[in-house]
Write an enzyme that holds these catalytic residues in place. Structure first.
Site, PDB file in Angstrom:
ATOM      1  N   HIS A   1       0.860  -1.099  -0.328  1.00 28.31           N
ATOM      2  CA  HIS A   1       0.093   0.318  -0.090  1.00 28.31           C
ATOM      3  C   HIS A   1       1.111   1.516  -0.075  1.00 28.31           C
ATOM      4  O   HIS A   1       0.558   2.276  -0.806  1.00 28.31           O
ATOM      5  CB  HIS A   1      -0.530   0.101   1.149  1.00 28.31           C
ATOM      6  CG  HIS A   1      -1.617  -1.038   1.519  1.00 28.31           C
ATOM      7  ND1 HIS A   1      -1.830  -2.738   2.174  1.00 28.31           N
ATOM      8  CD2 HIS A   1      -3.285  -1.181   0.728  1.00 28.31           C
ATOM      9  CE1 HIS A   1      -2.543  -2.940   2.024  1.00 28.31           C
ATOM     10  NE2 HIS A   1      -3.389  -3.003   1.200  1.00 28.31           N
TER      11      HIS A   1
ATOM     12  N   GLN B   1     -18.054  -5.887  -0.691  1.00 31.99           N
ATOM     13  CA  GLN B   1     -17.612  -6.262  -1.757  1.00 31.99           C
ATOM     14  C   GLN B   1     -16.918  -7.877  -0.795  1.00 31.99           C
ATOM     15  O   GLN B   1     -16.699  -8.790  -1.632  1.00 31.99           O
ATOM     16  CB  GLN B   1     -16.544  -5.906  -2.302  1.00 31.99           C
ATOM     17  CG  GLN B   1     -15.061  -5.464  -1.582  1.00 31.99           C
ATOM     18  CD  GLN B   1     -14.513  -4.540  -1.556  1.00 31.99           C
ATOM     19  OE1 GLN B   1     -14.195  -3.109  -2.062  1.00 31.99           O
ATOM     20  NE2 GLN B   1     -12.671  -5.071  -1.659  1.00 31.99           N
TER      21      GLN B   1
END
Ligand code: AMP
Length: 278
Positions: free
Chosen positions: A36, A60
């Protein structure tokens, strides 16, 4: 400097009014690792303002998936973003999906039902719905995504093209020394599974090694690497056309994306590599 934290759309909008400039946006679900951070560093290079969102998007995750146990590590995430992000948008579910303002659902279409979509029905619709909503809220010039999630990148590019913005910037997969792609889900692995999980990148390396022998041989070579690892169960290993995300025919020559997914115990991991079949 520690990033400013906005937990509501109003807070975000008030902050943005006083902080003009080109904006690069990095959407994440938190539990940040150096993969990230590579995205955030790239964002820093290409825009004046860097915004990272941290939101574990319920839409999701399937009913049997790890939404409840997904790691939530906001304090550590904020420390990791010190000096890198200007603002962290960490909204509650009610802010993203307000009861009085129905959020437009986005369909991933047929590509959303292949590969990851087979094991995770509805995952890509949920992912695109939240990304579209976050794009509406944040209105970035550029959004940065990781190449590791190749199908996600394909679908987000399609969404951004339909919307006209933002530009999508893609950062190469960050890996451990042994080749395992960094993932928030790696922490679910036992130490044996962790070692065995290098089988994904080893399989992709085998595909690349045999890429000169055509698609059938290259794919089979990767599959046999996964088959040789007793702790891994192959879900799929495929070569897809980067333009369509559809499997290439056996006689294909040219640039492809190799995608692999396997289960180590109860943890499902994915990986990807770009290569040329000749
Ligand atoms: P996630 O928090 O898992 O939803 O991921 C947020 C972003 O980080 C997505 O664009 C991912 O593709 C990206 N990402 C996750 N792992 C890696 C990695 N190992 N290298 C580069 N990017 C990554």
């Amino acid at each position: 400097m520690t990033p400013v934290v906005a937990t509501t759309v109003d807070e975000w909008q008030r902050w943005r009014e006083n902080h003009p400039g080109t904006l690069a946006f990095v959407p994440t679900m938190g539990a940040l690792h150096p993969g990230h951070i590579a995205l955030v560093r790239r964002a820093r290079e290409i825009a004046e303002i860097v915004v990272v969102s941290i939101f574990v998007n319920p839409k999701q995750f399937g009913p049997a998936e790890d939404f409840d146990r997904y790691p939530r590590t906001l304090d550590a995430d904020l420390s990791a973003l010190e000096g890198l992000a200007d603002l962290v948008f960490a909204p509650t579910s009610d802010e993203v999906y307000p009861a009085d303002h129905p959020v437009e659902p986005v369909s991933a279409g047929p590509v959303g039902e292949t590969f990851e979509g087979v094991s995770r029905p509805g995952h890509f619709d949920g992912m695109l719905t939240v990304v579209n909503r976050l794009f509406d809220i944040v209105n970035p010039d550029v959004a940065v995504f990781g190449e590791k999630d190749a199908q996600q990148v394909f679908l987000v590019r399609t969404l951004a093209a339909r919307r006209g913005r933002p530009v999508i910037e893609v950062v190469p997969t960050q890996r451990e020394e042994g080749g395992l792609a960094l993932s928030s889900r790696n922490r679910y692995l036992s130490s044996d599974e962790h070692e065995a999980a290098t089988v994904l990148s080893r399989a992709l390396a085998a595909v690349r090694d045999r890429a000169g022998d055509g698609a059938v041989v290259a794919r089979a070579s990767g599959e046999s690497v996964v088959a040789s690892e007793p702790l891994a169960r192959l879900d799929y290993l495929e070569l897809v056309d980067p333009e369509t995300f559809i499997s290439v025919p056996d006689d294909f020559h040219g640039e492809t994306i190799a995608v692999v997914a396997a289960r180590l115990g109860s943890t499902r991991l994915i990986d990807t590599a770009r290569l040329t079949i000749s």
